[in-house]
Design a protein around this motif. Structure first.
Motif, PDB file in Angstrom:
ATOM      1  N   ASP A   3       0.735  -1.219  -0.039  1.00  0.00           N
ATOM      2  CA  ASP A   3      -0.045   0.018   0.003  1.00  0.00           C
ATOM      3  C   ASP A   3       0.758   1.255   0.000  1.00  0.00           C
ATOM      4  N   MET A   4       1.940   1.167   0.830  1.00  0.00           N
ATOM      5  CA  MET A   4       2.619   2.578   0.750  1.00  0.00           C
ATOM      6  C   MET A   4       3.419   2.733  -0.509  1.00  0.00           C
ATOM      7  N   LEU A   5       4.093   1.778  -1.141  1.00  0.00           N
ATOM      8  CA  LEU A   5       4.561   1.883  -2.422  1.00  0.00           C
ATOM      9  C   LEU A   5       3.747   2.306  -3.362  1.00  0.00           C
ATOM     10  N   SER A   6       2.531   1.936  -3.684  1.00  0.00           N
ATOM     11  CA  SER A   6       1.667   2.032  -4.267  1.00  0.00           C
ATOM     12  C   SER A   6       1.310   3.655  -4.116  1.00  0.00           C
ATOM     13  N   PHE A   7       0.807   4.069  -3.053  1.00  0.00           N
ATOM     14  CA  PHE A   7       0.494   5.274  -2.746  1.00  0.00           C
ATOM     15  C   PHE A   7       1.561   6.303  -2.877  1.00  0.00           C
ATOM     16  N   THR A   8       2.841   5.953  -2.738  1.00  0.00           N
ATOM     17  CA  THR A   8       3.895   6.950  -3.151  1.00  0.00           C
ATOM     18  C   THR A   8       4.360   6.820  -4.510  1.00  0.00           C
ATOM     19  N   GLY A   9       3.939   5.725  -5.253  1.00  0.00           N
ATOM     20  CA  GLY A   9       4.328   5.817  -6.467  1.00  0.00           C
ATOM     21  C   GLY A   9       6.009   5.528  -6.567  1.00  0.00           C
ATOM     22  N   CYS A  10       6.552   4.971  -5.798  1.00  0.00           N
ATOM     23  CA  CYS A  10       8.052   4.452  -5.716  1.00  0.00           C
ATOM     24  C   CYS A  10       8.219   3.089  -6.035  1.00  0.00           C
ATOM     25  N   THR A  11       8.965   2.885  -7.146  1.00  0.00           N
ATOM     26  CA  THR A  11       9.319   1.873  -7.843  1.00  0.00           C
ATOM     27  C   THR A  11      10.641   1.732  -7.979  1.00  0.00           C
ATOM     28  N   TYR A  12      11.501   2.153  -7.248  1.00  0.00           N
ATOM     29  CA  TYR A  12      12.969   1.789  -7.570  1.00  0.00           C
ATOM     30  C   TYR A  12      13.310   0.482  -7.090  1.00  0.00           C
ATOM     31  N   GLY A  13      14.064  -0.389  -7.808  1.00  0.00           N
ATOM     32  CA  GLY A  13      14.404  -1.617  -7.376  1.00  0.00           C
ATOM     33  C   GLY A  13      13.343  -2.818  -7.723  1.00  0.00           C
ATOM     34  N   LEU A  14      12.329  -2.258  -8.438  1.00  0.00           N
ATOM     35  CA  LEU A  14      11.291  -3.405  -8.339  1.00  0.00           C
ATOM     36  C   LEU A  14      11.254  -3.714  -9.915  1.00  0.00           C
ATOM     37  N   THR A  15      10.654  -4.660 -10.298  1.00  0.00           N
ATOM     38  CA  THR A  15      10.593  -5.447 -11.532  1.00  0.00           C
ATOM     39  C   THR A  15       9.446  -4.617 -12.257  1.00  0.00           C
ATOM     40  N   ASP A  16       9.315  -4.662 -13.656  1.00  0.00           N
ATOM     41  CA  ASP A  16       8.321  -3.996 -14.286  1.00  0.00           C
ATOM     42  C   ASP A  16       6.993  -4.342 -14.079  1.00  0.00           C
TER      43      ASP A  16
ATOM     44  N   CYS B  93      10.508   8.650  -0.664  1.00  0.00           N
ATOM     45  CA  CYS B  93      10.094   7.013  -0.762  1.00  0.00           C
ATOM     46  C   CYS B  93      10.612   6.343   0.363  1.00  0.00           C
ATOM     47  N   PRO B  94      10.010   5.239   0.761  1.00  0.00           N
ATOM     48  CA  PRO B  94      10.719   4.413   2.072  1.00  0.00           C
ATOM     49  C   PRO B  94      11.802   3.833   1.308  1.00  0.00           C
ATOM     50  N   LEU B  95      12.733   3.622   2.255  1.00  0.00           N
ATOM     51  CA  LEU B  95      14.141   3.059   1.775  1.00  0.00           C
ATOM     52  C   LEU B  95      13.814   1.498   1.637  1.00  0.00           C
ATOM     53  N   THR B  96      14.504   1.026   0.442  1.00  0.00           N
ATOM     54  CA  THR B  96      14.301  -0.379   0.387  1.00  0.00           C
ATOM     55  C   THR B  96      15.149  -1.120   1.239  1.00  0.00           C
ATOM     56  N   PRO B  97      14.625  -2.410   1.409  1.00  0.00           N
ATOM     57  CA  PRO B  97      15.554  -3.303   2.188  1.00  0.00           C
ATOM     58  C   PRO B  97      16.914  -3.422   2.200  1.00  0.00           C
ATOM     59  N   LYS B  98      17.429  -3.464   1.069  1.00  0.00           N
ATOM     60  CA  LYS B  98      18.896  -3.168   0.620  1.00  0.00           C
ATOM     61  C   LYS B  98      19.430  -1.897   1.013  1.00  0.00           C
ATOM     62  N   GLU B  99      18.800  -0.866   1.053  1.00  0.00           N
ATOM     63  CA  GLU B  99      19.223   0.447   1.419  1.00  0.00           C
ATOM     64  C   GLU B  99      19.406   0.479   2.976  1.00  0.00           C
ATOM     65  N   VAL B 100      18.343  -0.118   3.699  1.00  0.00           N
ATOM     66  CA  VAL B 100      18.303  -0.091   4.995  1.00  0.00           C
ATOM     67  C   VAL B 100      19.660  -0.876   5.637  1.00  0.00           C
ATOM     68  N   GLY B 101      19.885  -2.044   4.859  1.00  0.00           N
ATOM     69  CA  GLY B 101      20.983  -3.015   5.266  1.00  0.00           C
ATOM     70  C   GLY B 101      22.228  -2.066   5.250  1.00  0.00           C
ATOM     71  N   ILE B 102      22.301  -1.226   4.148  1.00  0.00           N
ATOM     72  CA  ILE B 102      23.761  -0.676   3.950  1.00  0.00           C
ATOM     73  C   ILE B 102      23.665   0.590   4.921  1.00  0.00           C
ATOM     74  N   PHE B 103      22.603   1.186   5.252  1.00  0.00           N
ATOM     75  CA  PHE B 103      22.369   2.058   6.192  1.00  0.00           C
ATOM     76  C   PHE B 103      22.801   1.858   7.645  1.00  0.00           C
ATOM     77  N   LEU B 104      22.382   0.603   8.019  1.00  0.00           N
ATOM     78  CA  LEU B 104      22.516   0.281   9.403  1.00  0.00           C
ATOM     79  C   LEU B 104      24.045  -0.336   9.490  1.00  0.00           C
ATOM     80  N   GLN B 105      24.536  -0.765   8.486  1.00  0.00           N
ATOM     81  CA  GLN B 105      26.076  -1.162   8.459  1.00  0.00           C
ATOM     82  C   GLN B 105      27.073  -0.011   8.558  1.00  0.00           C
ATOM     83  N   ALA B 106      26.315   1.258   7.853  1.00  0.00           N
ATOM     84  CA  ALA B 106      27.276   2.284   7.728  1.00  0.00           C
ATOM     85  C   ALA B 106      27.345   3.065   9.192  1.00  0.00           C
TER      86      ALA B 106
END
Length: 506
Positions: free
Chosen positions: A271-284, A316-329
């Motif tokens: 619902d959040m990805l659809s509402f915000t229109g954020c598709t970075y990292g998603l398939t077509d 946009c919400p951070l993607t799971p990958k971005e969250v992982g990089i963020f926490l490690q950093a």
């Protein structure tokens, strides 16, 4: 001193012997060899001492650095002695409202309803009315059929507010068939607006409020009204005993397994990805699915959204990958226990694996609780969200991947309880960092950590006054840009010394 002068005399006498007459090539070679050997001996002697002396401080510094890092990662920011203060002033009087009633349909998800109900408590007080227990939203994305008493302790809500507002479970029977005025109160309204609305009582005994969220302004309200909002949200709106008991059990289990844990509100949901229109990292195919959902959701006003612009703007919400990089950093080790406070992650393990590869110690309520314990909450998203809320409030660190209703509510509650550590990602700044990382301009490691930690030095939940509207915005639109009262109830509901407490009441 004697030895030093003696050695100097010895070197002088030796030199004079060598150069008292014309030296032969043999003597010159012998002299140079002697000086070279003596220099090497001196260098090795002092270097050994220097190395021995330096090794001890280095080990000590590593130990200190580890301790400082551990403290930096987990310790709450310094609160400067601030504490909750919600008691009314001497001038405060409870509303009566025996013959005037306000009914409410609370809209949105759990936290949107919670803050909306708190607003309506204050509105009922200002309008001197009796508040009927609100009806909860059953038409939102989650289609939750829960009633007020399914989620909240109804009796506690009524009795806690009895010194503020009269609350009843339902309208008196004689008023059930009476015509009532249906009202959409203007968003972010102040005292004068609701004082003007009291004219409605001349012709009606019952006012029905169609929406409860954002009915009151964030700022410029009387101190007693602001504190009433805090009493309603943090004291009166307690979750039902069933939810409270299980929430506490789950917190205890998390503590017993790892001692400390991060509550990560991973808002990577459909619902959040659809509402915000954020598709970075998603398939077509995934992007198209979200577009269709947005088109078919009538009350979502924005239909065509530029995903790239959304992401670059930090929307946009951070993607799971971005969250992982963020926490490690930030310096959190891969063994860190992370509780995912969220619903179903869009794409399931396909996207979540990009986080678990870095932090394998991820848990959900479904893995912490038993199937039998969760059975009573099945198909009730607001009730399971309440469990996430409790676990997030009690966590050592709370990190939201998006600044939605829950993120703001949890941050405000943690500030109210003593400024517990809450790290709010600078999504707009992080997008630039992630793009540089992807383009090979920077690499993961110390340089990335330096950038991320510097960027978030002052985003850890430390005390600060609530932010006002953004500059350059005029009219009612400026209210939308103000920091939410429930995100940061300082200074009205958080006080320092007794002297400061008294000054806030003037």
């Amino acid at each position: 001193m004697v030895n030093y002068r003696g050695s100097s005399h010895f070197r002088t006498s030796v030199t004079s012997k060598f150069f008292s007459r014309t030296p032969s090539p043999y003597k010159i070679t012998l002299y140079i060899t002697f000086l070279f050997a003596f220099s090497i001996f001196t260098f090795l002697f002092y270097t050994r001492d220097a190395l021995e002396n330096e090794q001890k401080p280095l080990l000590s510094e590593e130990s200190q650095s580890q301790e400082m890092t551990d403290e930096t990662l987990w310790s709450a920011p310094f609160s400067h002695g601030l504490h909750p203060c919600v008691k009314p002033t001497a001038r405060y009087k409870a509303s009566q409202g025996w013959d005037r009633y306000i009914t409410v349909r609370s809209n949105g998800g759990l936290n949107q309803m919670r803050t909306g109900i708190s607003d309506m408590v204050a509105v009922a007080h200002v309008m001197n009315a009796t508040l009927v227990i609100p009806q909860l939203d059953k038409r939102s994305f989650w289609r939750d059929s829960s009633t007020f008493s399914d989620i909240f302790d109804e009796l506690h809500f009524i009795t806690t507010l009895q010194g503020d507002v009269r609350v009843v479970r339902q309208l008196p029977k004689e008023l059930e068939s009476v015509p009532r005025v249906r009202k959409h109160f203007t968003s972010w309204s102040g005292m004068s607006y609701y004082e003007e609305m009291t004219r409605l009582w001349k012709d009606h005994q019952v006012i029905h409020v169609a929406k409860s969220d954002s009915r009151l302004a964030n700022n410029d309200l009387p101190l007693d009204i602001q504190r009433l909002r805090c009493r309603a949200l943090y004291h009166a709106l307690r979750f039902s005993p069933l939810i409270e008991d299980l929430g506490k059990k789950l917190v205890e289990r998390l503590r017993s397994n790892g001692g400390r844990y991060i509550a990560l509100h991973l808002r990577y949901e459909k619902d959040m990805l659809s509402f915000t229109g954020c598709t970075y990292g998603l398939t077509d195919a995934e992007s198209e699915e979200l577009r269709i959902m947005r088109e078919n959701t009538n009350h979502w006003k924005m239909k065509k959204i530029n995903s790239t612009e959304q992401r670059m703007g930090g929307l946009c919400p951070l993607t799971p990958k971005e969250v992982g990089i963020f926490l490690q950093a930030l310096g959190y080790p891969s063994s860190t226990l992370i509780y995912i406070a969220a619903g179903e992650i869009y794409g399931g393990n396909t996207h979540l694996s990009e986080l678990t590869s870095r932090f394998p110690n991820l848990v959900f309520k479904e893995t912490v609780a038993t199937q039998e314990e969760l059975e009573a909450f099945s198909k009730h998203a607001s009730q399971t969200a309440a469990l996430d809320y409790i676990i997030s409030i009690e966590s050592d660190v709370f990190i939201p991947s998006y600044s939605g209703n829950m993120a703001r509510a949890v941050e405000g509650h943690r500030r109210f309880l003593g400024h517990r550590k809450t790290i709010t990602p600078d999504r707009k700044g992080l997008v630039q960092v992630f793009d540089k990382l992807e383009n090979g301009e920077i690499k993961e490691g110390s340089s990335l950590s330096y950038l991320v930690m510097k960027m978030h030095k002052y985003r850890q939940g430390a005390p600060r006054k609530r932010g006002g509207s953004l500059p350059g915005i005029k009219g009612r639109a400026r209210f939308r840009t103000e920091e939410s009262f429930y995100e940061n109830p300082y200074p009205e509901c958080i006080c320092g010394s007794k002297r400061n407490f008294e000054m806030t009441q003037r």
